[in-house]
Design a protein around this motif. Structure first.
Motif, PDB file in Angstrom:
ATOM      1  N   ASP A 162      34.536 -81.806  22.500  1.00 13.59           N
ATOM      2  CA  ASP A 162      33.084 -81.845  22.789  1.00 13.59           C
ATOM      3  C   ASP A 162      32.853 -82.841  24.125  1.00 13.59           C
ATOM      4  O   ASP A 162      33.846 -83.261  24.536  1.00 13.59           O
ATOM      5  CB  ASP A 162      32.435 -82.536  21.640  1.00 13.59           C
ATOM      6  N   GLY A 163      31.491 -82.525  24.642  1.00 16.06           N
ATOM      7  CA  GLY A 163      31.299 -83.303  25.897  1.00 16.06           C
ATOM      8  C   GLY A 163      30.944 -84.602  25.478  1.00 16.06           C
ATOM      9  O   GLY A 163      30.157 -84.763  24.483  1.00 16.06           O
ATOM     10  N   LEU A 164      30.997 -85.851  26.415  1.00 18.41           N
ATOM     11  CA  LEU A 164      30.632 -87.003  26.066  1.00 18.41           C
ATOM     12  C   LEU A 164      29.816 -87.341  27.450  1.00 18.41           C
ATOM     13  O   LEU A 164      30.300 -88.118  28.514  1.00 18.41           O
ATOM     14  CB  LEU A 164      31.502 -87.910  25.650  1.00 18.41           C
ATOM     15  N   PRO A 165      28.493 -86.805  27.692  1.00 18.91           N
ATOM     16  CA  PRO A 165      27.763 -87.488  28.997  1.00 18.91           C
ATOM     17  C   PRO A 165      27.827 -88.623  29.042  1.00 18.91           C
ATOM     18  O   PRO A 165      27.325 -89.674  28.229  1.00 18.91           O
ATOM     19  CB  PRO A 165      26.297 -86.612  28.711  1.00 18.91           C
ATOM     20  N   VAL A 166      28.422 -89.220  30.206  1.00 20.10           N
ATOM     21  CA  VAL A 166      28.062 -90.637  30.314  1.00 20.10           C
ATOM     22  C   VAL A 166      27.164 -91.036  31.896  1.00 20.10           C
ATOM     23  O   VAL A 166      27.475 -90.635  32.750  1.00 20.10           O
ATOM     24  CB  VAL A 166      29.499 -91.257  30.793  1.00 20.10           C
ATOM     25  N   GLU A 167      26.069 -91.587  31.446  1.00 17.88           N
ATOM     26  CA  GLU A 167      25.256 -91.870  32.385  1.00 17.88           C
ATOM     27  C   GLU A 167      25.607 -92.930  33.513  1.00 17.88           C
ATOM     28  O   GLU A 167      26.220 -93.845  33.017  1.00 17.88           O
ATOM     29  CB  GLU A 167      23.886 -92.363  31.807  1.00 17.88           C
ATOM     30  N   VAL A 168      25.324 -92.889  34.838  1.00 18.76           N
ATOM     31  CA  VAL A 168      25.927 -93.765  35.714  1.00 18.76           C
ATOM     32  C   VAL A 168      24.708 -94.161  36.601  1.00 18.76           C
ATOM     33  O   VAL A 168      23.543 -93.379  36.585  1.00 18.76           O
ATOM     34  CB  VAL A 168      26.615 -93.029  36.665  1.00 18.76           C
ATOM     35  N   PHE A 169      24.730 -95.352  37.283  1.00 22.42           N
ATOM     36  CA  PHE A 169      23.501 -95.688  37.872  1.00 22.42           C
ATOM     37  C   PHE A 169      23.758 -96.185  39.364  1.00 22.42           C
ATOM     38  O   PHE A 169      24.987 -96.983  39.435  1.00 22.42           O
ATOM     39  CB  PHE A 169      23.093 -96.966  37.169  1.00 22.42           C
ATOM     40  N   GLY A 170      23.384 -95.283  40.004  1.00 23.80           N
ATOM     41  CA  GLY A 170      23.809 -95.364  41.389  1.00 23.80           C
ATOM     42  C   GLY A 170      24.263 -93.980  41.975  1.00 23.80           C
ATOM     43  O   GLY A 170      24.001 -93.014  41.680  1.00 23.80           O
ATOM     44  N   HIS A 171      25.294 -93.770  43.051  1.00 24.22           N
ATOM     45  CA  HIS A 171      25.809 -92.857  43.416  1.00 24.22           C
ATOM     46  C   HIS A 171      27.387 -92.788  43.676  1.00 24.22           C
ATOM     47  O   HIS A 171      27.869 -92.480  44.512  1.00 24.22           O
ATOM     48  CB  HIS A 171      24.959 -92.423  44.757  1.00 24.22           C
ATOM     49  N   GLN A 172      27.905 -92.944  42.169  1.00 21.37           N
ATOM     50  CA  GLN A 172      29.270 -92.925  42.248  1.00 21.37           C
ATOM     51  C   GLN A 172      30.096 -91.362  42.403  1.00 21.37           C
ATOM     52  O   GLN A 172      29.387 -90.571  42.067  1.00 21.37           O
ATOM     53  CB  GLN A 172      29.795 -93.362  40.601  1.00 21.37           C
ATOM     54  N   GLY A 173      30.977 -91.308  43.253  1.00 20.08           N
ATOM     55  CA  GLY A 173      31.431 -90.076  43.749  1.00 20.08           C
ATOM     56  C   GLY A 173      31.746 -89.396  42.393  1.00 20.08           C
ATOM     57  O   GLY A 173      32.485 -89.642  41.260  1.00 20.08           O
ATOM     58  N   GLY A 174      31.404 -88.060  42.631  1.00 17.85           N
ATOM     59  CA  GLY A 174      31.513 -86.932  41.372  1.00 17.85           C
ATOM     60  C   GLY A 174      30.455 -86.979  40.457  1.00 17.85           C
ATOM     61  O   GLY A 174      30.404 -85.923  39.765  1.00 17.85           O
ATOM     62  N   SER A 175      29.675 -88.012  40.446  1.00 15.74           N
ATOM     63  CA  SER A 175      28.507 -87.919  39.420  1.00 15.74           C
ATOM     64  C   SER A 175      27.360 -87.046  40.063  1.00 15.74           C
ATOM     65  O   SER A 175      27.296 -86.575  41.257  1.00 15.74           O
ATOM     66  CB  SER A 175      27.976 -89.516  39.067  1.00 15.74           C
ATOM     67  N   ALA A 176      26.670 -86.467  39.214  1.00 12.66           N
ATOM     68  CA  ALA A 176      25.493 -85.677  39.514  1.00 12.66           C
ATOM     69  C   ALA A 176      24.368 -85.577  38.587  1.00 12.66           C
ATOM     70  O   ALA A 176      24.584 -86.122  37.442  1.00 12.66           O
ATOM     71  CB  ALA A 176      25.924 -84.240  39.835  1.00 12.66           C
ATOM     72  N   PHE A 177      23.090 -85.259  38.945  1.00 18.44           N
ATOM     73  CA  PHE A 177      22.115 -85.129  38.091  1.00 18.44           C
ATOM     74  C   PHE A 177      22.303 -83.827  37.369  1.00 18.44           C
ATOM     75  O   PHE A 177      22.599 -82.777  37.845  1.00 18.44           O
ATOM     76  CB  PHE A 177      20.921 -84.891  38.811  1.00 18.44           C
ATOM     77  N   ASN A 178      22.005 -84.017  35.972  1.00 17.59           N
ATOM     78  CA  ASN A 178      22.405 -83.012  35.007  1.00 17.59           C
ATOM     79  C   ASN A 178      20.929 -82.833  34.226  1.00 17.59           C
ATOM     80  O   ASN A 178      20.555 -83.498  33.500  1.00 17.59           O
ATOM     81  CB  ASN A 178      23.297 -83.466  33.938  1.00 17.59           C
ATOM     82  N   GLY A 179      20.491 -81.342  34.411  1.00 19.37           N
ATOM     83  CA  GLY A 179      19.067 -81.127  33.834  1.00 19.37           C
ATOM     84  C   GLY A 179      19.150 -81.083  32.457  1.00 19.37           C
ATOM     85  O   GLY A 179      17.982 -81.857  31.932  1.00 19.37           O
ATOM     86  N   TYR A 180      20.203 -80.692  31.555  1.00 16.53           N
ATOM     87  CA  TYR A 180      20.155 -80.979  30.497  1.00 16.53           C
ATOM     88  C   TYR A 180      20.262 -82.170  29.796  1.00 16.53           C
ATOM     89  O   TYR A 180      19.449 -82.512  28.916  1.00 16.53           O
ATOM     90  CB  TYR A 180      21.640 -80.254  29.774  1.00 16.53           C
ATOM     91  N   ALA A 181      20.886 -82.957  30.475  1.00 11.51           N
ATOM     92  CA  ALA A 181      21.067 -84.452  29.937  1.00 11.51           C
ATOM     93  C   ALA A 181      19.801 -85.387  30.641  1.00 11.51           C
ATOM     94  O   ALA A 181      19.620 -86.437  30.016  1.00 11.51           O
ATOM     95  CB  ALA A 181      22.442 -85.037  30.509  1.00 11.51           C
ATOM     96  N   GLY A 182      19.331 -84.914  31.568  1.00 11.58           N
ATOM     97  CA  GLY A 182      17.873 -85.381  32.062  1.00 11.58           C
ATOM     98  C   GLY A 182      18.527 -86.792  32.911  1.00 11.58           C
ATOM     99  O   GLY A 182      17.640 -87.621  32.982  1.00 11.58           O
ATOM    100  N   ALA A 183      19.731 -86.897  33.469  1.00 16.37           N
ATOM    101  CA  ALA A 183      20.055 -88.057  34.195  1.00 16.37           C
ATOM    102  C   ALA A 183      21.296 -87.839  34.939  1.00 16.37           C
ATOM    103  O   ALA A 183      21.776 -86.890  34.775  1.00 16.37           O
ATOM    104  CB  ALA A 183      20.637 -89.159  32.910  1.00 16.37           C
ATOM    105  N   ARG A 184      21.480 -88.731  35.675  1.00 13.09           N
ATOM    106  CA  ARG A 184      22.785 -88.666  36.655  1.00 13.09           C
ATOM    107  C   ARG A 184      23.886 -89.133  35.898  1.00 13.09           C
ATOM    108  O   ARG A 184      23.965 -90.277  35.183  1.00 13.09           O
ATOM    109  CB  ARG A 184      22.817 -89.589  37.697  1.00 13.09           C
TER     110      ARG A 184
END
Length: 462
Positions: A162-184
């Motif tokens: 399974d996937g485990l979305p991990v929210e990040v705060f800032g602009h860590q390399g490789g992170s991105a806004f995900n519409g399904y999760a509603g967060a970066r």
């Protein structure tokens, strides 16, 4: 210099005086139980033999093993951030728990600083070292399964992906806004054993990747390592998937290696047409309770090279005008796994979701490495992959101790309850005649005797 507190009395009771004594005390006496579990597993020593250390040997003060041990134990005890290591600098128990040395030597040594542990993430982020961490996590799960079950082998094991979305705060390399999760977010894959709750693997991925990205290579590798480590045939391991992972590439990779799987299929017009003949209400009055039917079908998606077995599940609820239907794809044979058995096996996915929830709540998994200096996106992703694997190792150490105490007390334990009632225990530390004595507080009286009786069951994985 810190401020000095002379005496303080709470307003609720003027007879109470609070003072800073400076005595050698700790609130984390249970860390030694976790250290014992780590030592019995042999994981840290096994990893140290294969880790590449690029540091100048003449300038090394803390071995990679002691630093990894420090991070894993801190996270298991609820000290999630690397900055927390500064808070623990004066706690003598943490000097004992993380050190490679024996005797009184650890008490005179400095602990790794936050900067040292931060550099550790970069060192472990090398490709060879990341592979070693993956193997270390696998070894922890294999050790727990073999050690606490007297060497008995399970007849079947189910690997949940399974996937485990991990929210990040800032602009860590490789992170991105995900519409399904509603967060970066980052979007790591997590593999757990359904029947036991063990975490077997974690693969960090960028935040905007598809659900099944890299699953076609990662899942077969995990199944092969499970088979080798637990002396099981590949046929004894089943893989359970959510709808996002039943794409052509992933299923084809498992079919090629004869890996058994079952997973939910996203509905489409072709599947709905195949289900239409089964969506007619039977003769008679509608029931007052829900009803359910399972039917075997054959279906070939455009991305599939050949047809596959699909189980249609039709559900009728008394208040609904129309039937509800969904689809499961599997390569389990019909003789041993009729449609009803396939559905019952899939519905046990709830256990995996509970394990994921406990991982997030008890370990507070967060990935915060940033683009420092000349760091590339790949560097940041590598450090965060290390962060993820160390958190999963912390979960495994806690889970191993949890299973031990459950067997001794015949009670269910959450990881948070384990930490709060068994591990977060106060103790006074005294040194006399080259002996270090921990005098536990009264809170230890309830559960520590059970834990100490159970510890001999923690065998060593050869």
């Amino acid at each position: 210099m810190g401020e000095t507190l002379t005496t303080w009395s709470p307003s609720c009771n003027g007879s109470v005086n609070v003072q800073l004594s400076g005595d050698a005390t700790t609130s984390d006496a249970g860390t030694l139980l976790l250290r014992e579990a780590l030592d019995r597993s042999g994981v840290i020593e096994a990893m140290e033999d294969h880790l590449v250390d690029p540091r100048d040997p003449l300038r090394v003060r803390h071995s990679l093993a002691s630093q990894i041990r420090t991070v894993v134990l801190q996270r298991a005890m609820g000290w999630y951030d690397l900055s927390d290591t500064g808070t623990l600098q004066k706690d003598p128990l943490w000097h004992l728990a993380g050190s490679d040395a024996r005797g009184l030597t650890p008490l005179g040594q400095a602990r790794p600083s936050q900067a040292t542990l931060s550099r550790l993430l970069g060192c472990l982020g090398m490709d060879d070292n990341i592979d070693t961490l993956h193997e270390g996590l696998l070894r922890l799960a294999i050790w727990r399964l073999r050690s606490l079950h007297g060497g008995q082998r399970a007849k079947h094991l189910t690997l949940d992906i399974d996937g485990l979305p991990v929210e990040v705060f800032g602009h860590q390399g490789g992170s991105a806004f995900n519409g399904y999760a509603g967060a970066r977010i980052y979007s790591p894959l997590i593999a757990s054993i359904a029947e036991t709750g063990d975490m077997l693997g974690g693969l960090l991925r960028e935040g905007n990747v598809g659900p099944a990205e890299d699953a076609d290579t990662w899942i077969p590798h995990l199944v092969q390592r499970m088979s080798e480590g637990l002396n099981l045939d590949v046929a004894q391991i089943r893989v359970r998937l959510d709808a996002g992972f039943t794409d052509g590439e992933t299923l084809r990779a498992m079919d090629a290696r004869d890996i058994a799987y079952l997973g939910r299929l996203k509905s489409n017009s072709v599947l709905q047409a195949k289900a239409e003949p089964y969506l007619t209400r039977p003769p008679g009055r509608p029931p007052e309770t829900p009803r359910e039917w399972c039917h075997d079908l054959e279906y070939q998606a455009e991305s599939w090279a050949s047809p596959r077995r699909v189980v249609l599940v039709v559900q009728e609820n008394p208040d609904d005008l129309l039937f509800h239907a969904f689809f499961l794809v599997t390569n389990l044979n019909k003789l041993d796994y009729p449609p009803e058995t396939v559905l019952a096996l899939y519905r046990k996915r709830g256990k995996a979701e509970a394990h994921m929830g406990e991982l997030k709540s008890a370990l507070n998994v967060h990935l915060s490495s940033t683009d420092r200096g000349a760091s590339t996106v790949q560097d940041v992703m590598a450090r965060n992959q290390v962060n993820l694997l160390l958190s999963l190792c912390a979960y495994q150490v806690l889970h191993g101790l949890r299973c031990l105490i459950e067997g001794q007390t015949q009670q269910g334990w959450s990881l948070i309850r384990l930490r709060e009632q068994l591990l977060k225990v106060a103790a006074t530390i005294t040194v006399h005649a080259r002996q270090i004595t921990l005098q536990l507080g009264a809170a230890a009286d309830r559960w520590w005797p059970s834990a100490l009786k159970a510890l001999p069951r923690l065998g060593t994985l050869s």
